[in-house]
Scaffold this motif. Structure first.
Motif, short mmCIF file in Angstrom:
data_model
loop_
_atom_site.label_atom_id
_atom_site.label_comp_id
_atom_site.label_asym_id
_atom_site.label_seq_id
_atom_site.Cartn_x
_atom_site.Cartn_y
_atom_site.Cartn_z
N PRO A 414 0.85 -1.07 -0.03
CA PRO A 414 0.06 -0.05 0.10
C PRO A 414 0.84 1.29 0.07
N TRP A 415 0.29 2.33 -0.60
CA TRP A 415 1.00 3.60 -0.52
C TRP A 415 1.03 3.88 1.05
N GLY A 416 1.88 5.10 1.13
CA GLY A 416 2.02 5.39 2.70
C GLY A 416 1.53 7.09 2.96
N VAL A 417 1.67 7.25 4.36
CA VAL A 417 1.33 8.57 4.67
C VAL A 417 2.26 9.11 5.82
N ASP A 418 2.39 10.36 5.85
CA ASP A 418 3.13 11.07 6.69
C ASP A 418 2.14 11.27 8.06
N LEU A 419 2.59 10.46 9.14
CA LEU A 419 1.93 10.53 10.31
C LEU A 419 2.04 11.71 11.06
N ARG A 420 1.16 12.51 11.48
CA ARG A 420 1.42 13.75 12.30
C ARG A 420 0.81 13.51 13.43
N PRO A 421 1.15 14.53 14.63
CA PRO A 421 0.24 14.24 15.65
C PRO A 421 -1.04 14.37 15.62
N LEU A 422 -1.93 13.44 16.22
CA LEU A 422 -3.14 13.26 15.89
C LEU A 422 -3.88 14.74 16.63
N PRO A 423 -4.84 15.41 15.93
CA PRO A 423 -5.30 16.50 16.30
C PRO A 423 -6.43 16.26 17.27
N ARG A 499 -4.37 21.50 8.01
CA ARG A 499 -5.55 22.13 8.85
C ARG A 499 -6.93 21.60 8.53
N ALA A 500 -7.00 21.43 7.16
CA ALA A 500 -8.37 21.12 6.70
C ALA A 500 -8.67 19.70 7.19
N TYR A 501 -7.73 18.73 6.88
CA TYR A 501 -7.96 17.46 7.59
C TYR A 501 -8.17 17.50 9.11
N ASP A 502 -7.16 18.36 9.78
CA ASP A 502 -7.58 18.34 11.29
C ASP A 502 -8.80 18.72 11.67
N THR A 503 -9.49 19.69 11.08
CA THR A 503 -10.83 20.20 11.40
C THR A 503 -12.10 19.48 10.72
N HIS A 504 -11.81 18.78 9.97
CA HIS A 504 -13.07 18.03 9.37
C HIS A 504 -13.28 16.86 10.06
N ASP A 505 -14.52 16.38 9.84
CA ASP A 505 -15.13 14.99 10.59
C ASP A 505 -14.85 13.96 9.65
N VAL A 506 -15.04 14.11 8.48
CA VAL A 506 -15.25 13.16 7.35
C VAL A 506 -14.38 13.46 6.17
N VAL A 507 -13.53 12.51 5.52
CA VAL A 507 -12.87 12.93 4.18
C VAL A 507 -13.90 11.97 3.19
N VAL A 508 -14.11 12.53 2.14
CA VAL A 508 -15.09 11.78 1.11
C VAL A 508 -14.36 11.64 -0.21
N LEU A 509 -14.53 10.50 -1.04
CA LEU A 509 -14.00 10.19 -2.06
C LEU A 509 -15.26 9.65 -2.99
N PRO A 510 -16.16 10.46 -3.73
CA PRO A 510 -17.21 9.72 -4.50
C PRO A 510 -16.91 9.61 -5.92
N SER A 511 -15.64 8.98 -6.09
CA SER A 511 -15.23 8.63 -7.44
C SER A 511 -16.10 7.71 -8.20
N ALA A 528 -5.50 11.76 9.98
CA ALA A 528 -5.84 13.03 10.93
C ALA A 528 -7.00 12.65 11.78
N GLY A 529 -7.68 11.38 11.73
CA GLY A 529 -8.89 11.20 12.44
C GLY A 529 -10.00 11.25 11.71
N CYS A 530 -10.11 11.75 10.27
CA CYS A 530 -11.36 11.58 9.43
C CYS A 530 -11.84 10.40 9.22
N VAL A 531 -13.12 10.34 9.25
CA VAL A 531 -13.79 9.11 8.99
C VAL A 531 -13.98 8.95 7.34
N PRO A 532 -13.47 7.82 6.72
CA PRO A 532 -13.80 8.05 5.26
C PRO A 532 -15.06 7.40 4.82
N VAL A 533 -15.63 8.12 3.99
CA VAL A 533 -16.85 7.81 3.22
C VAL A 533 -16.73 7.70 1.71
#
Length: 622
Positions: A414-423, A499-511, A528-533
């Motif tokens: 799998p591809w990776g991600v830069d892990l920052r402190p959890l907001p 900041r957008a990732y840190d302040t939103h509840d959900v990340v959405v990918l409707p492709s 960042a703790g966003c719930v994926p939809v």
């Protein structure tokens, strides 16, 4: 809590509701009947309710029966497995437990309470960015006084020094390589290569699986709660034999210290802005940091012809120059499918002749308006992919699709991600206002915005932010109309994106296309703790798994209902948020780069050339 009674005294007893656990704790036991009740009590205090505990028992007493009896009073899922034939000793029992584990991370600990269950939290807290976290008696404020006699202290330290000198590498850098208390990322293990002898299973896992990203957490080794120590002279001899076997395994893989010369061939690379470009950049930088020479050949070097959604590469016209370039490298990492590019390389340079090819298969080709042609191309390209030395995919779906009898080995990386402190996020019960939904991506037709925007526009319980740009942005702004809960921000800086990732509840990918094979922005949001939809697409749904919500493609009603359901149930939102973060923690960029390096090294080894790679130092936490 659901309880299932075992039909046979040697069959597993499983307690708890189905679903992926947050962590698996593996406890190998041998005549620990006097410790089981207290162990389960302390585990119940230390573990979250969605954990699972697997007891693998080789006892001659009633340890297994007592563990089953404790099942009715513990909040976590409990599995008890009794082995009539204790193959591999305690180490073999651990492997049985690891194979049964369902979480991303497993904690291995003894059942005699010398490993305090309260330390599990500290092990998991140090896990992000690593493959194994070792509880150490010999670093920081660690304390091994629970060993008891001076004789056992001397034997322990002497064994530690012997293992470090004989095995070196990651083992040599550990302060406590004989610890039986550690957390390990299951995806990093090669359990098929493991051949345990006796009770020092950590050595076996580190050497056989090539684990190098190691952290340490100090702990106090407690006195035994009950029962007697199983350490004997016979076990000491087995340990020495184990070291000899592992030493031979190390020597068998020791080779020269040359760095690899890698050519990455891809359609998109910086300064092009895309998910593929970003992944290629991170791979390139990561491999260079590990001492390898990496060059990139892309459409930046050989400009492509772009006609709307169609892209064509003139690579074949430059093939004489390109083939001479390829000959100067140890291996080619080809990314595709890209018509007139990846297929040309596979056709003219593949079939395991010349320079080895490690082919990264991103997705099936899916061009809107050319579905039949895309299907034909995908079938042909699958045949061409068989000419590579090795195939890498980002999901199990595409690995299964690319695998074939007699074909090249296929691996999931799998591809990776830069892990920052959890907001810091508000508690579910006290959060108010609309559900904050974030879309990040190019504004192109296949991204599904014509279904996302109607799903959200005008709904008071939802607020949508869209980050990204593209030729169709004006069309989507017109689709949103005057809705005051849809905000277009265009392209933003990396800091603003974080900041957008840190302040939103959900990340959405409707492709709506299978060309969306992974969802890198989804993983960034999950970190960042966003719930994926997300849309129900191969690869994307594999990434999300049980951490979010998967909805049908091209279904605005289903998408709106999924988002509103999360807005109405903030408790569920919080649970999924924590799952998403934990899933992302096992997918750091370091792990991705390391697995690419291992895949390339294995490919060269199969061609008769083997390279030694550098390994990082051990980080000590707390």
């Amino acid at each position: 809590m659901l309880t299932a009674t075992a039909p046979h005294p040697h069959a597993p007893t499983v307690v708890g509701a189905p679903g992926a656990p947050s962590v698996t704790v593996v406890v190998p036991t041998f005549d620990e009947a006097g410790n089981v009740d207290e162990l389960m009590t302390r585990l119940a205090e230390a573990l979250p309710a969605d954990a699972e505990v697997i007891v693998v028992d080789d006892s001659r007493d009633d340890t297994a029966a007592r563990a089953r009896a404790a099942a009715a009073r513990v909040p976590f899922r409990l599995t008890v497995i009794h082995r009539d034939e204790p193959t591999g000793g305690l180490g073999g029992a651990v492997v049985v437990g690891l194979r049964a584990a369902r979480a991303d991370w497993a904690v291995v600990m003894d059942g005699d309470l010398q490993h305090p269950p309260a330390t599990i939290r500290r092990l998991l807290a140090a896990a992000p960015g690593h493959d194994v976290v070792v509880a150490t008696r010999y670093a920081g404020d660690g304390d091994g006084s629970g060993l008891g006699s001076t004789y056992r202290h001397v034997v322990s330290r002497a064994s530690k020094v012997l293992a470090a000198r004989l095995l070196g590498g990651a083992v040599g850098r550990m302060s406590d390589p004989l610890s039986g208390f550690f957390a390990v990322r299951l995806a990093a293990l090669d359990l098929d290569a493991v051949d345990p002898i006796g009770y020092k299973i950590l050595l076996e896992l580190v050497v056989r699986s090539g684990l190098t990203r190691v952290a340490e957490v100090p702990f106090t080794f407690a006195p035994r709660h009950a029962e007697a120590s199983k350490s004997t002279a016979k076990e000491g001899l087995r340990f020495l034999r184990h070291l000899r076997v592992l030493r031979r395994a190390e020597v068998a893989t020791t080779v020269d210290a040359d760095a690899m010369r890698i050519l990455v061939v891809t359609s998109e690379a910086p300064p092009i802005v895309s998910g593929i470009s970003r992944c290629v950049e991170r791979l390139t930088v990561g491999l260079r940091e590990r001492g390898h020479t990496v060059d990139v050949l892309s459409s930046v070097d050989i400009p492509r012809l772009v006609l709307g959604e169609y892209r064509f590469s003139p690579l074949i016209a430059h093939w004489r120059r390109v083939s001479r370039m390829i000959a100067g490298y140890d291996v080619v990492n080809l990314h595709g499918p890209v018509p007139t590019m990846s297929d040309v390389v596979l056709l003219l340079a593949g079939a395991r002749r010349g320079v080895p090819i490690v082919y990264t298969h991103h997705s099936a080709l899916a061009v809107r308006g050319a579905e039949t042609l895309s299907t034909v191309y995908n079938r042909l390209h699958r045949v061409l992919a068989g000419r590579a030395d090795r195939i890498l995919t980002t999901s199990r779906y595409y690995a299964d699709e690319q695998g074939r009898a007699g074909g090249p080995p296929v691996e999931v990386v799998p591809w990776g991600v830069d892990l920052r402190p959890l907001p810091a996020r508000p508690r579910a019960a006290s959060s108010a206002g609309p559900l904050k939904v974030l879309f990040v991506g190019q504004m192109r037709p296949y991204k599904g915005l014509e279904w996302l925007i109607p799903a959200v526009a005008g709904r008071a319980d939802l607020a949508l932010t869209l980050i990204g740009d593209g030729a169709h942005r004006a069309d989507y702004e017109r689709l949103a109309g005057t809705s005051d809960n849809v905000l277009f921000l265009g392209r933003v800086s990396d800091d603003d994106l974080h900041r957008a990732y840190d302040t939103h509840d959900v990340v959405v990918l409707p492709s709506v296309t299978q060309a969306e094979a992974f969802g890198l922005v989804v993983l960034e949001g999950m970190a960042a703790g966003c719930v994926p939809v997300v849309s129900d697409l191969p690869g994307v749904r594999d990434l999300v798994d049980t951490t979010g919500v998967v909805v049908p493609t091209r279904d605005a009603d289903a998408l709106g209902a999924a988002l509103s359901g999360l807005a109405a149930d903030r408790t569920r939102l919080g649970v999924l948020s924590r799952r998403a973060r934990r899933r992302a923690e096992g997918l750091g960029w370091d792990a991705c780069v390391e697995r690419y390096e291992a895949a390339v090294t294995a490919t060269l080894r199969a061609r008769g050339r083997v390279l030694r790679t550098a390994v990082p130092t051990i980080r000590r936490a707390g």
